[in-house]
Scaffold this motif. Structure first.
Motif, short mmCIF file in Angstrom:
data_model
loop_
_atom_site.label_atom_id
_atom_site.label_comp_id
_atom_site.label_asym_id
_atom_site.label_seq_id
_atom_site.Cartn_x
_atom_site.Cartn_y
_atom_site.Cartn_z
N GLU A 36 0.82 -1.20 0.00
CA GLU A 36 0.00 0.00 0.00
C GLU A 36 0.86 1.26 0.00
OE1 GLU A 36 -0.43 -2.59 2.02
OE2 GLU A 36 -2.22 -3.39 1.00
N GLN A 37 2.01 1.21 0.66
CA GLN A 37 2.88 2.38 0.71
C GLN A 37 3.52 2.69 -0.64
OE1 GLN A 37 5.14 0.82 4.20
NE2 GLN A 37 4.81 2.86 5.09
N CYS A 60 3.38 -5.31 -7.04
CA CYS A 60 2.58 -4.08 -7.12
C CYS A 60 3.08 -3.10 -8.16
CB CYS A 60 2.51 -3.41 -5.74
SG CYS A 60 4.11 -2.94 -5.05
N ARG A 61 3.84 -3.57 -9.16
CA ARG A 61 4.40 -2.66 -10.16
C ARG A 61 3.32 -1.90 -10.90
NH1 ARG A 61 5.66 0.93 -12.56
NH2 ARG A 61 7.29 1.23 -14.14
N ASP A 62 2.19 -2.51 -11.14
CA ASP A 62 1.13 -1.84 -11.89
C ASP A 62 0.50 -0.69 -11.13
OD1 ASP A 62 0.05 -3.58 -10.03
OD2 ASP A 62 -1.72 -4.04 -11.23
#
Length: 298
Positions: A36-37, A60-62
């Motif tokens: 989330e950060q 979480c790259r996208d």
């Protein structure tokens, strides 16, 4: 993201970020954020890519704005560092060289330190970051805290380590200097602003302390059979260095040190030493007065 505080970040990356009017958050290998950060975040890898950070970015790259990789050595050409020590070669292979294709696969942008690297990796369209001078400290000048002991002082050093950790954390004006071997280096590894000097012969040591730059000297004494036989020569060393001393209460230093007259004479209680050191750091007139009193005893 960086391995630890380093010149690559300070000379190249931080000026680049400041010029972009951003407020960066510096994180080390072990300081892994949550997914989330990283939502909407721009991440810069400085030289190295640890496995846990790589896994995090993949997840979480996208949701991230951008990923950059900065290098100020030729980290993607094995021939460039093949003559380096084997251990260093393996580090570069594991943390840098082996991740080139992965960086390109996630559309990472390349930042480089020199025109040579910009030309060599032109197909990646790297951005050149020229070095900038270090930002001047807004705070007061640094003060050097020191403990100069031999191999026979292992117990004192182990006792002192948590004291040093706390005072360095609580006051960024402080740096710590200690003499020791690889075991001492390992003991203080991980603390900021610590310099470990190699043991030296007496003439070299006398030359060392004759040079200015030290403010507060430490002389702890853990109660042991060996320490009970010591003399108070560290009082002379600390004073010759132009520094004020913090000394262990007891017969060794009690015969020459008068508390708050020519030094601080404290019980071997860590909190007392933390408080005493920080008090000296904050009170320059007190340091000057105690040093004057110590010199009067020589």
């Amino acid at each position: 993201m960086e391995e630890g505080e380093n010149p690559s970040t300070d000379y190249f990356v931080m000026p680049f970020l400041r010029e972009g009017n951003t407020t960066p958050v510096r994180r080390f290998f072990s300081q892994i954020p949550s997914e989330e950060q990283l939502d909407g975040a721009t991440l810069i890898f400085v030289r190295y890519i640890p496995a846990k950070w790589k896994t995090l970015v993949e997840s979480c790259r996208d949701r991230m704005a951008a990923v950059y990789f900065f290098m100020d050595d030729d980290l993607f050409d094995w021939r460039a560092f093949a003559a380096m020590p084997l251990r260093y070669q393996l580090k570069l292979f594991r943390l840098s060289w082996s991740h080139r294709k992965w960086l390109q696969s996630i559309d990472a942008r390349l930042l480089v330190s020199t025109p040579y690297l910009q030309r060599k990796y032109a197909d990646w369209q790297p951005q050149l970051l020229p070095p900038r001078p270090l930002a001047e400290r807004e705070s007061s000048p640094m003060l050097t805290l020191f403990y100069h002991g031999s191999a026979s002082h292992g117990g004192d050093l182990r006792w002192l380590r948590p004291v040093i950790a706390e005072v360095l954390e609580r006051n960024e004006r402080l740096a710590f200097e200690v003499i020791g071997d690889s075991a001492v280096n390992k003991l203080f590894k991980g603390l900021p602003r610590v310099q470990v000097l190699h043991p030296m012969k007496w003439p070299s040591y006398r030359a060392l302390i004759s040079r200015p730059g030290r403010s507060i000297g430490l002389a702890p004494l853990v109660d042991s059979r060996f320490n009970r036989a010591r003399s108070h020569t560290k009082f002379f060393d600390i004073t010759a260095a132009g520094a004020v001393g913090v000394y262990a209460e007891g017969p060794v230093y009690g015969g020459i040190v008068a508390h708050e007259k020519n030094g601080l004479l404290l019980p071997m209680e860590r909190q007392a030493w933390v408080d005493g050191i920080l008090r000296l750091v904050a009170d320059e007139p007190l340091r000057e007065r105690l040093l004057e009193g110590a010199r009067a005893c020589l």
